[in-house]
Design a protein around this motif. Structure first.
Motif, PDB file in Angstrom:
ATOM      1  N   HIS A 263      62.052  10.858  29.035  1.00  0.00           N
ATOM      2  CA  HIS A 263      62.638   9.577  28.522  1.00  0.00           C
ATOM      3  C   HIS A 263      62.722   9.631  27.069  1.00  0.00           C
ATOM      4  O   HIS A 263      63.795   9.824  26.745  1.00  0.00           O
ATOM      5  N   GLY A 264      61.597   8.899  26.417  1.00  0.00           N
ATOM      6  CA  GLY A 264      62.084   8.831  25.010  1.00  0.00           C
ATOM      7  C   GLY A 264      61.906  10.002  24.214  1.00  0.00           C
ATOM      8  O   GLY A 264      61.462  11.098  24.652  1.00  0.00           O
ATOM      9  N   ILE A 265      62.702  10.011  23.045  1.00  0.00           N
ATOM     10  CA  ILE A 265      62.510  11.229  22.244  1.00  0.00           C
ATOM     11  C   ILE A 265      62.689  10.682  20.722  1.00  0.00           C
ATOM     12  O   ILE A 265      63.356   9.790  20.302  1.00  0.00           O
ATOM     13  N   GLY A 266      61.873  11.519  19.974  1.00  0.00           N
ATOM     14  CA  GLY A 266      61.635  11.304  18.618  1.00  0.00           C
ATOM     15  C   GLY A 266      61.596  12.546  17.702  1.00  0.00           C
ATOM     16  O   GLY A 266      61.001  13.525  18.043  1.00  0.00           O
ATOM     17  N   LEU A 267      62.018  12.240  16.575  1.00  0.00           N
ATOM     18  CA  LEU A 267      62.254  13.501  15.552  1.00  0.00           C
ATOM     19  C   LEU A 267      61.421  13.475  14.385  1.00  0.00           C
ATOM     20  O   LEU A 267      61.492  12.352  13.798  1.00  0.00           O
ATOM     21  N   ASP A 268      60.679  14.404  13.803  1.00  0.00           N
ATOM     22  CA  ASP A 268      60.057  14.520  12.718  1.00  0.00           C
ATOM     23  C   ASP A 268      60.571  15.507  11.836  1.00  0.00           C
ATOM     24  O   ASP A 268      60.118  16.753  11.905  1.00  0.00           O
ATOM     25  N   TRP A 323      53.869   5.633  32.534  1.00  0.00           N
ATOM     26  CA  TRP A 323      55.670   5.574  32.073  1.00  0.00           C
ATOM     27  C   TRP A 323      55.769   5.354  30.465  1.00  0.00           C
ATOM     28  O   TRP A 323      56.523   4.375  30.180  1.00  0.00           O
ATOM     29  N   PRO A 324      55.691   6.311  29.699  1.00  0.00           N
ATOM     30  CA  PRO A 324      55.845   6.197  28.235  1.00  0.00           C
ATOM     31  C   PRO A 324      57.543   6.356  28.390  1.00  0.00           C
ATOM     32  O   PRO A 324      58.194   7.150  28.733  1.00  0.00           O
ATOM     33  N   ALA A 325      58.131   5.299  27.843  1.00  0.00           N
ATOM     34  CA  ALA A 325      59.539   5.095  27.801  1.00  0.00           C
ATOM     35  C   ALA A 325      60.010   5.533  26.454  1.00  0.00           C
ATOM     36  O   ALA A 325      59.753   6.526  25.777  1.00  0.00           O
ATOM     37  N   HIS A 326      60.716   4.725  25.847  1.00  0.00           N
ATOM     38  CA  HIS A 326      61.355   5.073  24.164  1.00  0.00           C
ATOM     39  C   HIS A 326      59.940   5.183  23.252  1.00  0.00           C
ATOM     40  O   HIS A 326      59.080   4.706  23.626  1.00  0.00           O
ATOM     41  N   ILE A 327      60.063   6.181  22.421  1.00  0.00           N
ATOM     42  CA  ILE A 327      58.984   6.314  21.465  1.00  0.00           C
ATOM     43  C   ILE A 327      60.024   6.319  19.937  1.00  0.00           C
ATOM     44  O   ILE A 327      60.935   6.592  19.973  1.00  0.00           O
ATOM     45  N   TYR A 328      58.941   6.054  19.102  1.00  0.00           N
ATOM     46  CA  TYR A 328      59.488   6.035  17.666  1.00  0.00           C
ATOM     47  C   TYR A 328      58.885   6.796  16.543  1.00  0.00           C
ATOM     48  O   TYR A 328      57.621   6.640  16.516  1.00  0.00           O
ATOM     49  N   VAL A 329      59.269   7.647  16.037  1.00  0.00           N
ATOM     50  CA  VAL A 329      58.373   8.723  15.096  1.00  0.00           C
ATOM     51  C   VAL A 329      58.311   8.124  13.783  1.00  0.00           C
ATOM     52  O   VAL A 329      59.474   8.146  13.082  1.00  0.00           O
ATOM     53  N   ILE A 336      53.271   7.966  15.823  1.00  0.00           N
ATOM     54  CA  ILE A 336      54.200   8.015  17.120  1.00  0.00           C
ATOM     55  C   ILE A 336      54.100   6.922  17.867  1.00  0.00           C
ATOM     56  O   ILE A 336      52.798   6.449  18.139  1.00  0.00           O
ATOM     57  N   PHE A 337      54.909   5.984  17.767  1.00  0.00           N
ATOM     58  CA  PHE A 337      54.983   4.583  18.524  1.00  0.00           C
ATOM     59  C   PHE A 337      55.280   4.751  19.990  1.00  0.00           C
ATOM     60  O   PHE A 337      56.505   5.228  19.973  1.00  0.00           O
ATOM     61  N   VAL A 338      54.463   4.204  20.871  1.00  0.00           N
ATOM     62  CA  VAL A 338      55.109   4.434  22.238  1.00  0.00           C
ATOM     63  C   VAL A 338      55.100   3.325  23.174  1.00  0.00           C
ATOM     64  O   VAL A 338      54.477   2.509  23.125  1.00  0.00           O
ATOM     65  N   GLY A 375      61.508  -0.356  25.107  1.00  0.00           N
ATOM     66  CA  GLY A 375      62.394  -0.015  23.731  1.00  0.00           C
ATOM     67  C   GLY A 375      61.729  -0.402  22.625  1.00  0.00           C
ATOM     68  O   GLY A 375      60.722  -1.076  22.658  1.00  0.00           O
ATOM     69  N   ILE A 376      61.438   0.668  21.443  1.00  0.00           N
ATOM     70  CA  ILE A 376      60.678   0.371  20.476  1.00  0.00           C
ATOM     71  C   ILE A 376      61.512   0.853  19.232  1.00  0.00           C
ATOM     72  O   ILE A 376      62.020   1.768  19.094  1.00  0.00           O
ATOM     73  N   PHE A 377      61.280   0.034  17.916  1.00  0.00           N
ATOM     74  CA  PHE A 377      61.800   0.398  16.574  1.00  0.00           C
ATOM     75  C   PHE A 377      60.617   0.072  15.752  1.00  0.00           C
ATOM     76  O   PHE A 377      60.095  -1.183  15.367  1.00  0.00           O
ATOM     77  N   VAL A 378      60.648   0.772  14.662  1.00  0.00           N
ATOM     78  CA  VAL A 378      59.613   0.575  13.488  1.00  0.00           C
ATOM     79  C   VAL A 378      60.576   0.534  12.083  1.00  0.00           C
ATOM     80  O   VAL A 378      61.433   1.549  11.755  1.00  0.00           O
TER      81      VAL A 378
END
Length: 443
Positions: A263-268, A323-329, A336-338, A375-378
């Protein structure tokens, strides 16, 4: 077996039970009139004439006495009746059309937020409404009073021309403000709009994507667009400006990759890592290969492709992943926020975590107003965390370091405070539970 008074009787005989099927249709009566068809699944050969096959076998066709209303004008053999042209078989049918209003309707009439992004440069919060298929843009400081039913958005993108359905992923270009909207299940498209788009407008461009695309992330340094694909257990990477039927430049997929309903994807980009959140439904596209794995966050090299194994995996009961959905790195702070949908919580891990580790922080509880977050955003500029809640028609804002059961700093609601979201999304069927007097529908 005696003839039915309303038409032919067909008996399907098995080793221990008989299934009686009766037709009232005059068409079928005319087609199979005067015949009794007997099929049997033989447990052993009968008088040496038939060998057991494990499947129904035609034993005999015998005439039956029919009621006058169904008697044919002339004798018609079974084989002849089956060879009647389709046009003749349907000519005698009559059809009725009923235009009836339903007794009641189960439907959520309020927007339901599935993803969120912050346009920091223009001080706006952008939300995906997966229920009504639209994008809603709010002032970043918008705050719905407790007694108000909702906060009106600054502008809305929605309608047939927008090519949005089950829109679940969202990305805002930090320089241009362009809005990237991911559609899953039906349209198989990423729709890209300019920042000021509003109403029922066509996207500036679209990119065809695989069925079940969900998460989105962009590497601005390399100008590459990353997408997770649930049903293929894959990550596809395109040029950021790709459109139409353009193929991905690489794909991460295979048994060693260990993706399971990503589901969610984040890039570092600082450490050159890619993080992918998995629900846990694994399918290698081979008969019998489907498994249920624990939910996880897999870590790969940023440019991984093919059948590349993860560098490490965050998984296990201590992680609290469900059920981890969107993530934010958050590269700046190494976290990492889940959006942990199944537990109605926000989990925070270190980017270096591995295995069965506990989160460094957990945001959860009645006071938080977090309900089925996806959904999540930092926002590191304003040091805030924004959460999209599918369970209660709201987006909630907190200090970035918030943890425990603390109330949000601000709330954006699109429905009454006490109105739960039905969370009906792309229902494929419906059933009624007579024991519990409940209607059940899968999404």
């Amino acid at each position: 077996m005696a003839a039915n008074r309303h038409g032919p009787a067909i008996a399907v005989t098995f080793t221990e039970e008989v299934l009686m099927l009766r037709w009232m249709s005059s068409h079928i009566a005319c087609s199979l009139v005067g015949s009794l068809i007997v099929l049997t699944v033989a447990a052993s050969s009968t008088a040496g004439q038939r060998r057991p096959t494990g499947a129904p076998q035609l034993v005999s066709v015998e005439p039956l006495e029919m009621c006058e209303s169904f008697a044919p004008a002339a004798p018609l053999s079974l084989m002849a009746s089956l060879q009647v042209p389709a046009a003749d078989r349907t000519s005698a049918r009559t059809s009725l059309t009923f235009d009836r209003a339903p007794l009641r309707t189960i439907r959520d009439s309020f927007p339901t937020y599935s993803a969120v992004a912050v346009d920091v440069a223009n001080n706006e919060i952008v939300l995906q409404d997966e229920n009504l298929f639209q994008i809603m843009v709010y002032d970043r400081m918008a705050n719905t009073p407790p007694r108000a039913n909702l906060t009106e958005p600054k502008r809305v993108i929605g309608g047939h021309e927008t090519k949005m359905e089950f829109n679940c992923g969202l990305y805002i270009d930090p320089k241009t403000g362009d809005i990237y909207s991911v559609n899953t299940d039906t349209l198989r498209t990423v729709s890209i709009f300019s920042r000021n788009a509003r109403g029922n407008v066509r996207p500036d461009r679209t990119l065809h994507t695989p069925h079940g695309t969900y998460g989105i992330a962009v590497n601005e340094e390399s100008q590459e667009l990353y997408l997770t694909v649930q049903h293929e257990n894959a990550v596809v990477v395109h040029r950021k400006m790709a459109e139409g039927e353009e193929k991905p430049i690489r794909k991460l997929e295979g048994p060693h990759v260990r993706l399971a309903d990503p589901h969610g994807i984040g890039l570092d980009t600082k450490n050159q890592w890619m993080f992918v959140a998995n629900y846990g439904n694994a399918n290698l596209k081979l008969p019998g290969s489907g498994t249920f794995e624990p939910p996880s966050i897999n870590v790969y090299p940023l440019r991984a492709s093919g059948d590349t194994a993860p560098l490490r995996v965050i998984t296990g009961p201590q992680t609290q992943l469900n059920w981890p959905a969107h993530i934010y790195v958050d590269q700046e702070h190494g976290e990492i926020f889940v959006a942990n949908d199944g537990e109605s919580s926000i989990l925070v891990f270190r980017v270096t975590d591995s295995g069965n580790v506990a989160p460094t922080r957990v945001l959860k509880g009645a006071k938080t107003q977090i309900k089925n977050p996806t959904g999540i955003f930092v926002d590191t500029v304003h040091n805030e965390l924004v959460v999209a809640n599918m369970g209660n028609h709201s987006a909630t804002v907190y200090p970035r370091m918030a943890e425990g059961d603390v109330p949000p700093s601000r709330v954006i609601r699109t429905g009454p405070l006490d109105k739960p979201a039905l969370q009906i999304g792309n229902p494929g069927s419906v059933a009624y539970d007579t024991k519990r007097d409940a209607i059940i529908t899968p999404n």
